[in-house]
Design a protein around this motif. Sequence first.
Motif, PDB file in Angstrom:
ATOM      1  N   TRP A 353      93.766 -10.502  23.578  1.00  2.02           N
ATOM      2  CA  TRP A 353      92.635  -9.936  24.308  1.00  2.02           C
ATOM      3  C   TRP A 353      92.194  -8.623  23.681  1.00  2.02           C
ATOM      4  O   TRP A 353      92.995  -7.910  23.074  1.00  2.02           O
ATOM      5  N   ASN A 354      90.929  -8.303  23.852  1.00  2.20           N
ATOM      6  CA  ASN A 354      90.422  -6.976  23.526  1.00  2.20           C
ATOM      7  C   ASN A 354      90.747  -6.092  24.719  1.00  2.20           C
ATOM      8  O   ASN A 354      90.057  -6.113  25.737  1.00  2.20           O
ATOM      9  N   CYS A 366      97.464  -7.761  23.352  1.00  2.00           N
ATOM     10  CA  CYS A 366      96.291  -7.052  22.861  1.00  2.00           C
ATOM     11  C   CYS A 366      96.072  -7.309  21.376  1.00  2.00           C
ATOM     12  O   CYS A 366      97.015  -7.375  20.586  1.00  2.00           O
ATOM     13  N   MET A 367      94.773  -7.442  21.026  1.00  2.00           N
ATOM     14  CA  MET A 367      94.423  -7.512  19.622  1.00  2.00           C
ATOM     15  C   MET A 367      94.669  -6.155  18.974  1.00  2.00           C
ATOM     16  O   MET A 367      94.560  -5.100  19.614  1.00  2.00           O
ATOM     17  N   LYS A 368      94.960  -6.156  17.694  1.00  2.00           N
ATOM     18  CA  LYS A 368      95.007  -4.908  16.949  1.00  2.00           C
ATOM     19  C   LYS A 368      93.585  -4.385  16.785  1.00  2.00           C
ATOM     20  O   LYS A 368      92.660  -5.160  16.590  1.00  2.00           O
ATOM     21  N   ARG A 369      93.432  -3.090  16.851  1.00  2.00           N
ATOM     22  CA  ARG A 369      92.123  -2.507  16.692  1.00  2.00           C
ATOM     23  C   ARG A 369      91.645  -2.648  15.260  1.00  2.00           C
ATOM     24  O   ARG A 369      92.379  -2.386  14.313  1.00  2.00           O
ATOM     25  N   GLN A 370      90.414  -3.088  15.102  1.00  2.00           N
ATOM     26  CA  GLN A 370      89.798  -3.220  13.787  1.00  2.00           C
ATOM     27  C   GLN A 370      89.197  -1.876  13.390  1.00  2.00           C
ATOM     28  O   GLN A 370      88.379  -1.310  14.133  1.00  2.00           O
ATOM     29  N   VAL A 371      89.620  -1.340  12.261  1.00  4.34           N
ATOM     30  CA  VAL A 371      89.066  -0.084  11.767  1.00  4.34           C
ATOM     31  C   VAL A 371      87.911  -0.401  10.847  1.00  4.34           C
ATOM     32  O   VAL A 371      88.080  -1.060   9.821  1.00  4.34           O
ATOM     33  N   VAL A 372      86.709   0.081  11.207  1.00  6.53           N
ATOM     34  CA  VAL A 372      85.526  -0.166  10.397  1.00  6.53           C
ATOM     35  C   VAL A 372      85.335   1.011   9.461  1.00  6.53           C
ATOM     36  O   VAL A 372      85.108   2.141   9.916  1.00  6.53           O
ATOM     37  N   PRO A 373      85.457   0.821   8.143  1.00  2.00           N
ATOM     38  CA  PRO A 373      85.298   1.943   7.217  1.00  2.00           C
ATOM     39  C   PRO A 373      83.905   2.547   7.327  1.00  2.00           C
ATOM     40  O   PRO A 373      82.909   1.834   7.431  1.00  2.00           O
ATOM     41  N   THR A 408      92.290  -8.342  13.267  1.00  2.00           N
ATOM     42  CA  THR A 408      92.387  -8.096  14.697  1.00  2.00           C
ATOM     43  C   THR A 408      93.016  -9.234  15.458  1.00  2.00           C
ATOM     44  O   THR A 408      93.639  -9.030  16.479  1.00  2.00           O
ATOM     45  N   ALA A 409      92.829 -10.454  14.980  1.00  2.00           N
ATOM     46  CA  ALA A 409      93.212 -11.560  15.850  1.00  2.00           C
ATOM     47  C   ALA A 409      94.051 -12.611  15.158  1.00  2.00           C
ATOM     48  O   ALA A 409      94.609 -13.456  15.814  1.00  2.00           O
ATOM     49  N   ILE A 410      94.118 -12.588  13.855  1.00  2.00           N
ATOM     50  CA  ILE A 410      94.849 -13.648  13.147  1.00  2.00           C
ATOM     51  C   ILE A 410      96.305 -13.259  13.065  1.00  2.00           C
ATOM     52  O   ILE A 410      96.641 -12.239  12.447  1.00  2.00           O
ATOM     53  N   PRO A 411      97.213 -13.963  13.666  1.00  2.00           N
ATOM     54  CA  PRO A 411      98.645 -13.601  13.646  1.00  2.00           C
ATOM     55  C   PRO A 411      99.166 -13.602  12.223  1.00  2.00           C
ATOM     56  O   PRO A 411      98.828 -14.494  11.449  1.00  2.00           O
TER      57      PRO A 411
END
Length: 411
Positions: A353-354, A366-373, A408-411
């Motif tokens: 989940w987000n 929880c999904m890992k937070r995606q860091v957008v450069p 963020t979502a791929i294990p």
Amino acid sequence: MNAILAGIATVALAVPTWVVTRPPTVPRAIAAKVTKPRRVVAQTEIPEVEPVAFQDLTPEDARLYNAGIPFVRGPNPAARPFRFVGDEAQRARATDCLAAAEWYEAGDDPVGQRAVAQVVLNRLRHPAFPKTVCGVVFQGQERSTGCQFTFSCDGALARHPSDPAWERARKIAAEALDGKVFAKVGYATHYHTDWVVPYWSASLDKLAEVHTHLFFRWTGWWGTPPAFRRAVSSDEPVIPNLAAISPAHRLAGALDEAAGAMAAAAPLTGAPIVAATPVAGEPDSFAVALDGLPERYPDVAKVACGMRSRCKFLGWTDKAMVPKSAGTTPQQMTAMSFSYFRDREVGLERELWNCREFPRTGPGLCMKRQVVPVTPPASTAGPPGLRLPDGLDGVRRREAPAVAPTPTAIP
């Protein structure tokens, strides 16, 4: 049981064919009762597969007529090996459909069963027939006189093979799906018992005889190896009529019923209703817009994934962020609301989940937070009008560490 796999079709003599010059030694009285072949079909047309129909002959006259039809002379190449590509559930359904055709058509006879299996796989790769093993075997089953394999519509399925006989048929089916070829029947797509004469038999090349069955291929281009290169599908349908002898079809049918019931109950339970279609080019992946109660998102994902052994379901509550094609941008990954992953081969089934959008408790949810450069603006440090040389000795600029995007979502 002796039965008929048939389809009335004729073909164009688009390529040179091997023919027998001597006329068949068929009694005139019998030959006069036989209807001549229909017009030939051009190579640009796909032969039509019609319900089986027989010439008006007694079994004795039919045997005489069939014995007088010579076997075609010339090459009879073996079919190319066929190898099934699909998950274990799909393979199990294909194996049992093929085994059913073998046992109900040829009985507990390994030679006859291999010949029947080869005809099924030949049809599978020919554009005139369905694209799945179960589709070929049960083609026309809904019509009492239109089925291609008569056991599928004449009540024969009420009889069940013994457990040892069924396992022998399944073994032969599994070998055929793994590339074993029964070379004697070549590229045959039709066969019949020797005591009947289908209308199509005079239009085809007589290739081989296996016990009381005669095997045929189309004349002209439609009977040559290049005609058997159609791409097939591994999305094997569930055949409810096999549930009594096939756990693969029985289990799949029960799960399909459960999924249907879940979908039907969605409006009553508050479950979100979404249009879930696979991503183009990725039949086991879904990217959808979500709505409704978040607690029901896992149910939606499981309904969409169905019986797939592997499945990836990605959902967004912001419809504007749903990818229009395969692949996701970092911004889309950051905005993703929910994801579901399944890989039964390794025992994986996970919901993520987000948690900024849906605060939840418990580890691993929880999904890992995606860091957008973000590219920083160019530095303008120093007095106005002063240009700092790039190679000034004694001065070192501190470089910002590169930030790699985190899945963020791929294990």
